[in-house]
Write an enzyme that holds these catalytic residues in place. Structure first.
Site, PDB file in Angstrom:
ATOM      1  N   GLY A   1      78.792  59.362 -18.051  1.00 47.34           N
ATOM      2  CA  GLY A   1      79.074  60.487 -19.002  1.00 47.34           C
ATOM      3  C   GLY A   1      78.225  61.592 -18.809  1.00 47.34           C
ATOM      4  N   GLU A   2      76.923  61.558 -18.583  1.00 45.97           N
ATOM      5  CA  GLU A   2      75.976  62.406 -18.907  1.00 45.97           C
ATOM      6  C   GLU A   2      76.019  63.195 -17.229  1.00 45.97           C
ATOM      7  OE1 GLU A   2      71.969  61.327 -18.805  1.00 45.97           O
ATOM      8  OE2 GLU A   2      72.167  60.677 -21.022  1.00 45.97           O
TER       9      GLU A   2
END
Length: 85
Positions: free
Chosen positions: A61-62
């Protein structure tokens, strides 16, 4: 003091980490690839003579969220190369 303790603990546990990577690599051969990169070692060939912008993301996600940032960095500094870890 805490940094010294953390560093000492890391170096004491390193043999166990490497054994774990080796064992898991028996079942999943791809897991053994790029072990040096997992430990923060990168070839200078990655950048060559170009300056490096290092972006670190912990999760998928990052990493996805960092895409606009990376695009903006490359637009602002086109002579640089991005190292994403």
């Amino acid at each position: 003091m805490m940094r010294l303790l953390y560093s000492a603990l890391w170096w004491l546990l390193m043999p166990f980490v490497l054994v774990r990577i080796w064992r898991r690599g028996r079942k999943e051969p791809g897991y053994r690839q790029h072990v040096g990169e997992r430990l923060g070692f990168y070839d200078a060939v990655v950048a060559g003579s170009r300056p490096v912008l290092w972006v670190h993301a912990v999760s998928v996600g990052e990493t996805r969220a960092a895409e606009p940032l990376i695009d903006a960095l490359l637009q602002a500094w086109p002579q640089h190369v991005v190292l994403l870890t």
